[in-house]
Write a protein that holds these residues in place. Sequence first.
Motif, PDB file in Angstrom:
ATOM      1  N   PHE A  22       2.334  11.026   5.458  1.00 31.15           N
ATOM      2  CA  PHE A  22       3.103   9.809   5.663  1.00 31.15           C
ATOM      3  C   PHE A  22       2.617   9.012   6.864  1.00 31.15           C
ATOM      4  CE2 PHE A  22       5.583  12.600   3.085  1.00 31.15           C
ATOM      5  CZ  PHE A  22       6.154  11.749   2.155  1.00 31.15           C
ATOM      6  N   GLN A  23       2.917   7.701   6.794  1.00 31.89           N
ATOM      7  CA  GLN A  23       2.537   6.782   7.866  1.00 31.89           C
ATOM      8  C   GLN A  23       3.198   7.199   9.181  1.00 31.89           C
ATOM      9  OE1 GLN A  23       2.977   2.867   6.264  1.00 31.89           O
ATOM     10  NE2 GLN A  23       2.548   1.838   8.186  1.00 31.89           N
ATOM     11  N   VAL A  24       4.490   7.537   9.104  1.00 32.92           N
ATOM     12  CA  VAL A  24       5.199   8.058  10.268  1.00 32.92           C
ATOM     13  C   VAL A  24       5.062   9.580  10.219  1.00 32.92           C
ATOM     14  CG1 VAL A  24       7.429   8.275  11.423  1.00 32.92           C
ATOM     15  CG2 VAL A  24       6.816   6.145  10.266  1.00 32.92           C
ATOM     16  N   LYS A  41       0.824  -1.219   0.000  1.00 33.89           N
ATOM     17  CA  LYS A  41       0.000   0.000   0.000  1.00 33.89           C
ATOM     18  C   LYS A  41       0.858   1.269   0.000  1.00 33.89           C
ATOM     19  CE  LYS A  41      -1.995  -1.197   3.882  1.00 33.89           C
ATOM     20  NZ  LYS A  41      -1.178  -2.409   4.166  1.00 33.89           N
ATOM     21  N   THR A  42       1.810   1.336   0.926  1.00 35.79           N
ATOM     22  CA  THR A  42       2.664   2.532   0.995  1.00 35.79           C
ATOM     23  C   THR A  42       3.507   2.663  -0.271  1.00 35.79           C
ATOM     24  OG1 THR A  42       2.739   2.532   3.412  1.00 35.79           O
ATOM     25  CG2 THR A  42       4.546   3.646   2.295  1.00 35.79           C
ATOM     26  N   THR A  43       4.020   1.539  -0.760  1.00 34.22           N
ATOM     27  CA  THR A  43       4.806   1.577  -2.001  1.00 34.22           C
ATOM     28  C   THR A  43       3.952   2.120  -3.149  1.00 34.22           C
ATOM     29  OG1 THR A  43       6.057  -0.340  -1.232  1.00 34.22           O
ATOM     30  CG2 THR A  43       6.237   0.193  -3.565  1.00 34.22           C
ATOM     31  N   LEU A  81      -3.434  10.072   1.902  1.00 29.05           N
ATOM     32  CA  LEU A  81      -3.141   9.980   3.333  1.00 29.05           C
ATOM     33  C   LEU A  81      -2.768   8.546   3.675  1.00 29.05           C
ATOM     34  CD1 LEU A  81      -6.306  11.901   4.673  1.00 29.05           C
ATOM     35  CD2 LEU A  81      -4.033  12.861   4.297  1.00 29.05           C
ATOM     36  N   ASP A  82      -1.565   8.361   4.235  1.00 31.61           N
ATOM     37  CA  ASP A  82      -1.113   7.006   4.579  1.00 31.61           C
ATOM     38  C   ASP A  82      -1.367   6.746   6.067  1.00 31.61           C
ATOM     39  OD1 ASP A  82       0.069   4.523   4.718  1.00 31.61           O
ATOM     40  OD2 ASP A  82       1.956   5.134   3.763  1.00 31.61           O
ATOM     41  N   GLU A  83      -2.353   5.936   6.358  1.00 31.71           N
ATOM     42  CA  GLU A  83      -2.757   5.565   7.720  1.00 31.71           C
ATOM     43  C   GLU A  83      -2.943   6.788   8.634  1.00 31.71           C
ATOM     44  OE1 GLU A  83      -1.095   2.101   9.475  1.00 31.71           O
ATOM     45  OE2 GLU A  83      -0.767   1.104   7.561  1.00 31.71           O
ATOM     46  N   PRO A  84      -3.919   7.640   8.284  1.00 30.98           N
ATOM     47  CA  PRO A  84      -4.097   8.880   9.053  1.00 30.98           C
ATOM     48  C   PRO A  84      -4.464   8.660  10.515  1.00 30.98           C
ATOM     49  CG  PRO A  84      -5.910   8.567   7.488  1.00 30.98           C
ATOM     50  CD  PRO A  84      -4.846   7.569   7.144  1.00 30.98           C
TER      51      PRO A  84
HETATM   52 MG   LIG Z   1       2.388   1.079   4.828  1.00 30.59          MG
END
Ligand SMILES: [Mg+2]
Length: 254
Positions: A89-91, A47-49, A172-175
């Motif tokens: 970002f996730q982080v 997913k993030t990729t 949005l990555d894992e908001p």
């Molecule tokens: Mg991810």
Amino acid sequence: MTGPAVPILECRGVSKHYGALAAVDGIDLKIAANETVGIGGPNGAGKTTFFDLISGLTAVSGGEVVFDGRPITGRQPHRLFHEGLARTFQVTSGFGSLTVLQNMLVSVVNGSGRERPGLLLTRRHRDRAMAFLAEFGLADLANDLVSNIPVIARKKLMVASAVVHEPKVLLLDEPVGGLMPREIDEFIALMNQLRAQGICIVFIEHVMRFLTAVAGRALIIHQGKLIYDGDPHGIARDETVRSVYLGSAGLASH
Ligand SMILES: [Mg+2]
Ligand SMILES: Nc1ncnc2c1ncn2[C@@H]1O[C@H](COP(=O)(O)OP(=O)(O)O)[C@@H](O)[C@H]1O
């Protein structure tokens, strides 16, 4: 492949290989400007990729990404941001040693691509930054160092920084990853506020309650491939999705 006639974002056979691993494996997708799309899938699914490929952070191994009618494959992320493709970002990112207001000012002054970057801060910049902080419920924290504010405030600040220049598409990555249920509710309200402004939001999220409350369309990615594209409420009943989650932690519903 069904989809909107004039997509704001289109992926054609988008792939990313790391050695023998196909992290993203030939994804075809069309997203319309009026959609809100939630992406789920197990850890390591790609997913993030996939977001990295769309936002230009990672080069594709194959395929093409089209944004607002133009191919953007190979474009640099900061240029895409100026053209209306923003992401978080996730982080959680952000300058920890600056205050919340200073972080917002960085986005207001240097993020537009229209203004000459520089150190001259005007009243207009400050007013705009404060207006955004107020909209995101961060005005009371304006003078706090980002390293000292709660996680939810950092996450909100990251979204505020991404939307300050009115993107056409917001990734949005894992908001809401790591947030408490009450905080997730706050974020659901925030998302609906952004939707009402007409921003096309595409987000990755494990928390099913958030996904079904915010998204009009859900995608599930597994081993780099799209295995579900449809009604968010149909995910839990889908045989393919169920088989993927069997034996894992299951579909998070809190
Ligand atoms: Mg991810
Ligand atoms: N830079 C990289 N080099 C090698 N493998 C990577 C790299 N980035 C991601 N991967 C691998 O690609 C797969 C997908 O990762 P990722 O996109 O982070 O998954 P997700 O966001 O769905 O949890 C994982 O197996 C991960 O280890």
